[in-house]
Design an enzyme around this catalytic site. Structure first.
Site, PDB file in Angstrom:
ATOM      1  N   ASP A 123       0.824  -1.214   0.000  1.00  0.00           N
ATOM      2  CA  ASP A 123       0.000   0.000   0.000  1.00  0.00           C
ATOM      3  C   ASP A 123       0.858   1.264   0.000  1.00  0.00           C
ATOM      4  OD1 ASP A 123       1.009  -0.338   2.512  1.00  0.00           O
ATOM      5  OD2 ASP A 123      -0.880   0.022   3.575  1.00  0.00           O
ATOM      6  N   HIS A 172      23.000   6.885 -19.134  1.00  0.00           N
ATOM      7  CA  HIS A 172      21.960   7.055 -18.107  1.00  0.00           C
ATOM      8  C   HIS A 172      22.313   6.257 -16.855  1.00  0.00           C
ATOM      9  CE1 HIS A 172      18.712   8.487 -21.173  1.00  0.00           C
ATOM     10  NE2 HIS A 172      19.511   9.451 -20.781  1.00  0.00           N
ATOM     11  N   ASP A 196      25.038  14.818 -13.345  1.00  0.00           N
ATOM     12  CA  ASP A 196      23.936  15.364 -14.134  1.00  0.00           C
ATOM     13  C   ASP A 196      22.732  15.402 -13.190  1.00  0.00           C
ATOM     14  OD1 ASP A 196      21.838  15.894 -15.886  1.00  0.00           O
ATOM     15  OD2 ASP A 196      22.510  14.476 -17.420  1.00  0.00           O
ATOM     16  N   ASP A 213      18.522  21.595 -15.511  1.00  0.00           N
ATOM     17  CA  ASP A 213      19.194  20.375 -15.974  1.00  0.00           C
ATOM     18  C   ASP A 213      20.652  20.725 -16.253  1.00  0.00           C
ATOM     19  OD1 ASP A 213      19.982  18.028 -17.138  1.00  0.00           O
ATOM     20  OD2 ASP A 213      18.677  18.170 -18.886  1.00  0.00           O
ATOM     21  N   HIS A 219      24.662  10.857 -28.406  1.00  0.00           N
ATOM     22  CA  HIS A 219      23.366  11.492 -28.100  1.00  0.00           C
ATOM     23  C   HIS A 219      23.226  12.834 -28.803  1.00  0.00           C
ATOM     24  CE1 HIS A 219      25.341  14.179 -25.149  1.00  0.00           C
ATOM     25  NE2 HIS A 219      25.957  13.113 -24.665  1.00  0.00           N
ATOM     26  N   HIS A 255      17.787  19.457 -25.627  1.00  0.00           N
ATOM     27  CA  HIS A 255      16.348  19.207 -25.656  1.00  0.00           C
ATOM     28  C   HIS A 255      15.634  20.397 -25.047  1.00  0.00           C
ATOM     29  CE1 HIS A 255      16.931  18.308 -21.375  1.00  0.00           C
ATOM     30  NE2 HIS A 255      17.962  17.581 -21.750  1.00  0.00           N
ATOM     31  N   HIS A 257      12.708  16.734 -20.282  1.00  0.00           N
ATOM     32  CA  HIS A 257      12.658  16.677 -21.746  1.00  0.00           C
ATOM     33  C   HIS A 257      11.286  17.235 -22.097  1.00  0.00           C
ATOM     34  CE1 HIS A 257      15.659  13.123 -21.279  1.00  0.00           C
ATOM     35  NE2 HIS A 257      16.260  14.294 -21.230  1.00  0.00           N
ATOM     36  N   GLU A 294      24.340  20.373 -24.431  1.00  0.00           N
ATOM     37  CA  GLU A 294      25.056  19.379 -23.636  1.00  0.00           C
ATOM     38  C   GLU A 294      25.858  18.396 -24.477  1.00  0.00           C
ATOM     39  OE1 GLU A 294      22.479  16.387 -21.815  1.00  0.00           O
ATOM     40  OE2 GLU A 294      20.731  17.462 -22.544  1.00  0.00           O
ATOM     41  N   TYR A 319      32.547  10.233 -24.854  1.00  0.00           N
ATOM     42  CA  TYR A 319      32.646   9.047 -24.005  1.00  0.00           C
ATOM     43  C   TYR A 319      33.475   8.001 -24.736  1.00  0.00           C
ATOM     44  CZ  TYR A 319      28.443  11.648 -22.849  1.00  0.00           C
ATOM     45  OH  TYR A 319      27.565  12.664 -22.584  1.00  0.00           O
ATOM     46  N   ARG A 369      30.666  15.301 -20.032  1.00  0.00           N
ATOM     47  CA  ARG A 369      29.519  16.029 -20.616  1.00  0.00           C
ATOM     48  C   ARG A 369      29.432  17.351 -19.870  1.00  0.00           C
ATOM     49  NH1 ARG A 369      26.048  12.368 -20.285  1.00  0.00           N
ATOM     50  NH2 ARG A 369      24.886  12.850 -18.380  1.00  0.00           N
ATOM     51  N   GLU A 412      26.762  20.613 -19.556  1.00  0.00           N
ATOM     52  CA  GLU A 412      25.385  20.973 -19.938  1.00  0.00           C
ATOM     53  C   GLU A 412      24.928  22.239 -19.227  1.00  0.00           C
ATOM     54  OE1 GLU A 412      22.419  18.145 -18.544  1.00  0.00           O
ATOM     55  OE2 GLU A 412      21.044  18.796 -20.114  1.00  0.00           O
TER      56      GLU A 412
HETATM   57 MN   LIG Z   1      19.754  17.241 -20.349  1.00  0.00          MN
END
Ligand SMILES: [Mn+2]
Length: 444
Positions: free
Chosen positions: A39, A246, A263, A274, A353, A357, A364, A387, A391, A409, A411
Site C-alpha cells: 500500500d 543514463h 547530471d 538540468d 546522443h 532538448h 525533456h 550538452e 565518451y 559532458r 550541460e
Molecule cells: Mn539534459
C-alpha cells in the site's frame, strides 16, 4: 490556496487552448499513482499539462475543456476531483474536494471523479472531436472509451461512430514551448538553485566518498534551497561510470585520479533545471583528462555562442558534431578527413546522443522540434539545454588506452531572448581553471 489572480492565469491558458479547436473537447487526466509495494506509492507529481492548465496538484483528477453551447464563447472548464473524506484525509492529507476546487481554481464546474462516466457524456453536447492522450494509462483509456460510447448512443440510432480521438500533445506542447515571464522566473530560480548546488558539490567532493553520498548531498542542497523535488533522477558517475549515458546505480566509491560526472537538476514551482558538470575527484585534471575535457568545453561554448532568434535548431547539433569531430581528430581518437567522418557519423562512437532538448516543466519538455519536415527556428521564450559530451567506452580497444573509460559532458540551460540568449546556469564554473580553484577548497 491559489489567489484569484493566479486562478485567472491558468484560465487564460485554457482559453488559448480551447481556441485551437472550437468544436473539440480536451481531456487531461491527472498522473496515476504508482504502487511501489503493497500500500506504499511512489511520490506523486501532477501531470505537467494538467498542472499547466489548472494549478491543481491532486491525484485522481481530470480536466475537461468543453465547447460552449453558446456560439463564440470560450470553452467551459470542468474539473473532476476526489471528494472530501475526513477519514482518508487523516492518512493522506487535506483534499480540496468538489467545493474547494470550484472556489480556488477558477473552473466553471466541479464533480466527483467517480461521476466521470455519468456526467461527461451529458456535458459533451456538440463535441465533434476529442483531444486525449491515449496509451498512457489503460484504466483511463477504458473510462474514456466508455464515455465516448455513451455519448455516441446519446444520438439515438444515428449510424454514427465514436468521435475521433486526437493527441493533444502538439497543441499543448506549442503553448508550453514558449515560456512567459512567470515561467521564466521559475526556470531562473530552479537554475540558480541548481547552479549554486553544483558549485557547492565542487567544494565538497573528496576521494573515498561513495556516489550515493554525493546523490544525498544533491538532494539536500536542492531541497534546502527551496526545490520541492528533483526534475529527474541524478546521475553521479565516477570514472568509467560516466561512459554509461543514463548511469543510475550511483553506488561506487570515488577514486582520486578519476573524473566525476554529475547530471542533476532541481525542480522549483514545477519547472526544472538540468545541469551536467564533469570535474576531477582529486584536485586537478590529468593532462589526458584536460585535453579531452577542453574538446567538449570548446564545442559547448561555441554552440552557446550560436544561440539567437532565427537560428535553425538543428544547426547547433550539427556544429557540435563538427567541433567534436575536429577535437577527436586532434586527440587521435579518430583518423581521416573531417567531412567524411561527419558524413559517416564516425563521431557517434564517442558522441551518441543529441546536443540538447527543450526544457521546462518536464526535463525533456514538450514542443515540436520540426515544422513541415524542417528543423524549426529559435524564437524568444524558448528554453533548451546544450550538452555535448564525449565518451570512450572502457572496452573500446581501438581507442588509445589513455582515453579509455573517460566520459565528459557539460550541460547548461539556455533561454532564447529577443537579442540572443541568456545562460540560466552560468553561475556554475566550467573552465578547468575555475573548477580547479573550487576543487582546491575541498581539500583545505
Ligand atoms: Mn539534459
Amino acid at each position: 490556496m491559489l489567489p484569484t489572480s493566479v486562478a485567472g492565469y491558468y484560465k487564460k491558458r485554457r482559453e488559448i487552448l480551447g481556441k485551437k479547436d472550437s468544436s473539440a473537447a480536451f481531456f487531461f487526466p491527472s498522473n496515476r499513482e504508482y504502487i511501489r509495494n503493497d500500500d506504499v506509492h511512489y511520490d506523486f507529481r501532477q501531470d505537467s499539462s494538467l498542472y499547466y492548465l489548472t494549478g491543481f496538484p491532486e491525484p485522481e483528477s481530470f480536466l475537461a475543456l468543453l465547447p460552449s453551447s453558446e456560439g463564440g464563447k470560450s470553452h467551459r472548464s470542468i474539473l473532476f476531483v476526489r471528494q472530501r473524506n475526513p477519514e482518508r484525509e487523516i492518512w493522506d492529507g487535506e483534499r480540496y474536494g468538489v467545493d474547494g476546487a470550484l472556489n480556488v481554481f477558477g473552473v466553471d464546474a466541479t464533480y466527483p471523479i467517480e461521476e466521470l462516466e455519468d456526467q461527461l457524456p451529458e456535458l459533451m453536447k456538440g463535441v465533434e472531436k476529442v483531444f486525449y492522450r491515449a496509451n498512457l494509462d489503460e484504466t483511463m483509456d477504458r473510462r474514456i472509451y466508455s464515455v465516448l460510447e455513451t455519448y455516441r448512443r446519446g444520438h439515438g440510432r444515428s449510424g454514427r461512430g465514436l468521435v475521433p480521438i486526437q493527441d493533444p500533445r502538439e497543441h499543448v506542447g506549442e503553448m508550453r514551448l514558449f515560456k512567459d515571464s512567470d515561467e521564466i522566473e521559475l526556470l531562473c530560480r530552479a537554475s540558480k538553485i541548481t547552479a549554486d548546488s553544483h558549485s557547492e558539490l565542487m567544494r565538497h567532493v573528496k576521494p573515498g566518498m561513495n556516489e550515493f553520498e554525493i546523490e544525498a548531498l544533491i538532494d539536500y542542497l536542492f531541497r534546502s534551497k527551496g526545490c520541492q523535488r528533483l526534475g529527474y533522477g541524478s546521475i553521479v558517475a565516477g570514472g568509467k561510470n560516466a561512459t554509461c549515458l543514463h548511469y543510475r546505480s550511483n553506488n561506487e566509491t570515488l577514486r582520486d585520479g578519476d573524473l566525476l560526472l554529475i547530471d542533476a537538476g532541481g525542480e522549483y514551482g514545477y519547472y526544472t533545471s538540468d545541469i551536467t558538470r564533469t570535474f576531477p575527484v582529486g584536485k586537478k585534471f590529468s593532462d589526458q583528462q584536460a585535453k579531452f575535457y577542453d574538446v567538449v568545453l570548446k564545442a559547448q561554448m561555441e554552440c552557446i555562442a550560436m544561440v539567437k532568434p532565427g537560428v535553425v535548431y538543428s544547426t547547433i547539433h550539427q556544429h557540435a558534431c563538427l567541433s567534436l569531430t575536429e577535437g577527436l581528430l586532434s586527440l587521435g581518437l579518430l583518423k581521416g578527413k573531417t567531412e567524411e567522418l561527419i558524413q559517416s557519423n564516425a563521431f557517434r562512437r564517442f558522441f551518441p546522443h543529441g546536443t540538447g532538448h527543450w526544457l521546462g516543466m518536464d526535463v525533456h519538455d514538450c514542443g515540436l522540434y520540426t515544422q513541415g519536415g524542417e528543423s524549426r527556428k529559435l524564437e524568444p521564450g524558448m528554453c533548451f539545454t546544450i550538452e555535448p559530451g564525449l565518451y570512450v567506452q572502457p572496452g573500446d580497444v581501438e581507442a588509445s588506452e589513455e582515453f579509455r573509460g573517460l566520459g565528459v559532458r557539460i550541460e547548461d540551460d539556455i533561454l532564447v531572448t529577443s537579442s540572443g540568449c541568456e545562460v540560466l546556469t552560468k553561475d556554475v564554473p566550467k573552465t578547468r581553471a575555475d573548477i580547479e580553484a573550487l576543487r582546491e577548497k575541498a581539500f583545505r
